[in-house]
Design a protein around this motif. Sequence first.
Motif, short mmCIF file in Angstrom:
data_model
loop_
_atom_site.label_atom_id
_atom_site.label_comp_id
_atom_site.label_asym_id
_atom_site.label_seq_id
_atom_site.Cartn_x
_atom_site.Cartn_y
_atom_site.Cartn_z
N LEU A 144 1.58 -2.37 -11.07
CA LEU A 144 0.60 -2.66 -10.03
C LEU A 144 1.22 -2.40 -8.67
O LEU A 144 2.37 -2.76 -8.42
N PHE A 145 0.44 -1.77 -7.80
CA PHE A 145 0.84 -1.53 -6.42
C PHE A 145 -0.28 -2.00 -5.49
O PHE A 145 -1.46 -1.90 -5.83
N ASP A 146 0.11 -2.50 -4.32
CA ASP A 146 -0.82 -2.64 -3.22
C ASP A 146 -0.54 -1.45 -2.30
O ASP A 146 0.63 -1.13 -2.04
N VAL A 147 -1.59 -0.79 -1.85
CA VAL A 147 -1.46 0.34 -0.95
C VAL A 147 -2.18 -0.04 0.34
O VAL A 147 -3.34 -0.46 0.31
N LEU A 148 -1.46 0.09 1.45
CA LEU A 148 -2.02 -0.22 2.75
C LEU A 148 -2.11 1.05 3.58
O LEU A 148 -1.16 1.85 3.58
N LEU A 149 -3.25 1.25 4.23
CA LEU A 149 -3.43 2.35 5.18
C LEU A 149 -3.51 1.74 6.57
O LEU A 149 -4.08 0.66 6.75
N PHE A 150 -2.95 2.44 7.55
CA PHE A 150 -2.88 1.94 8.92
C PHE A 150 -3.39 2.98 9.91
O PHE A 150 -3.29 4.18 9.65
N ASP A 151 -3.86 2.49 11.06
CA ASP A 151 -4.11 3.42 12.15
C ASP A 151 -2.78 3.65 12.87
O ASP A 151 -1.74 3.09 12.49
N GLY A 152 -2.78 4.43 13.91
CA GLY A 152 -1.55 4.78 14.61
C GLY A 152 -0.86 3.62 15.30
O GLY A 152 0.31 3.70 15.64
N GLU A 153 -1.60 2.53 15.52
CA GLU A 153 -1.03 1.37 16.22
C GLU A 153 -0.52 0.30 15.25
O GLU A 153 -0.07 -0.75 15.70
N GLY A 154 -0.68 0.53 13.94
CA GLY A 154 -0.20 -0.44 12.96
C GLY A 154 -1.25 -1.44 12.50
O GLY A 154 -0.93 -2.46 11.89
N LYS A 155 -2.52 -1.14 12.74
CA LYS A 155 -3.61 -1.99 12.27
C LYS A 155 -4.02 -1.54 10.86
O LYS A 155 -4.20 -0.35 10.61
N VAL A 156 -4.15 -2.51 9.96
CA VAL A 156 -4.52 -2.19 8.58
C VAL A 156 -5.99 -1.77 8.53
O VAL A 156 -6.87 -2.52 8.94
N THR A 157 -6.24 -0.56 8.04
CA THR A 157 -7.61 -0.07 7.91
C THR A 157 -8.14 -0.20 6.48
O THR A 157 -9.34 -0.28 6.28
N GLU A 158 -7.21 -0.20 5.52
CA GLU A 158 -7.58 -0.40 4.11
C GLU A 158 -6.41 -1.04 3.38
O GLU A 158 -5.25 -0.78 3.70
N ARG A 159 -6.74 -1.87 2.39
CA ARG A 159 -5.73 -2.46 1.51
C ARG A 159 -6.36 -2.52 0.13
O ARG A 159 -7.43 -3.10 -0.04
N ILE A 160 -5.69 -1.91 -0.84
CA ILE A 160 -6.21 -1.95 -2.21
C ILE A 160 -5.10 -2.30 -3.18
O ILE A 160 -3.92 -2.03 -2.93
#
Length: 157
Positions: free
Chosen positions: A67-83
């Motif tokens: 199992l993995f959690d994958v986090l996507l960020f904008d350029g400023e380090g704000k989480v845009t997605e977490r799955i």
Amino acid sequence: MKLVTKRLVKELADRARMTERLRTNYNIHESLSDPVQRLFIAACPTSYFRPHRHPGKSEFAVIIRGLFDVLLFDGEGKVTERISIGPETDILALEIPADIYHTWIPVAQQSVFFEVKQGPYDAATSLDFAPWSPQEGSAQVKAFQAKLAALNVGDRI
């Protein structure tokens, strides 16, 4: 013909525990200059995948075990997605678009994914590390990983 067996995947996961980075990979591609990079990556829960992006290249991954959690960020380090992604979830694979900061958080022991991305691989240009993330091996990594584990969509690192 190359065969990837359950035994190979288990051995790869076992080997990850013995490495300094607590992860290892098994390349299917022949060389770093190949136009398509294909590899299995095994990681332990405390392995640090520094947030990064791939300039002009997307990344496709299928989780084989664990199992993995994958986090996507904008350029400023704000989480845009977490799955959460893995065989025990509804999500088995994902494609991360080009130029998007992301990180992998291994949640279960012996977690393994298969990754495909456009080559060739050049360490100097294939990865662009997030400027707001600590360098691998630095004293700040452990605290940063704790922050990553607690982040939700909309939170900023």
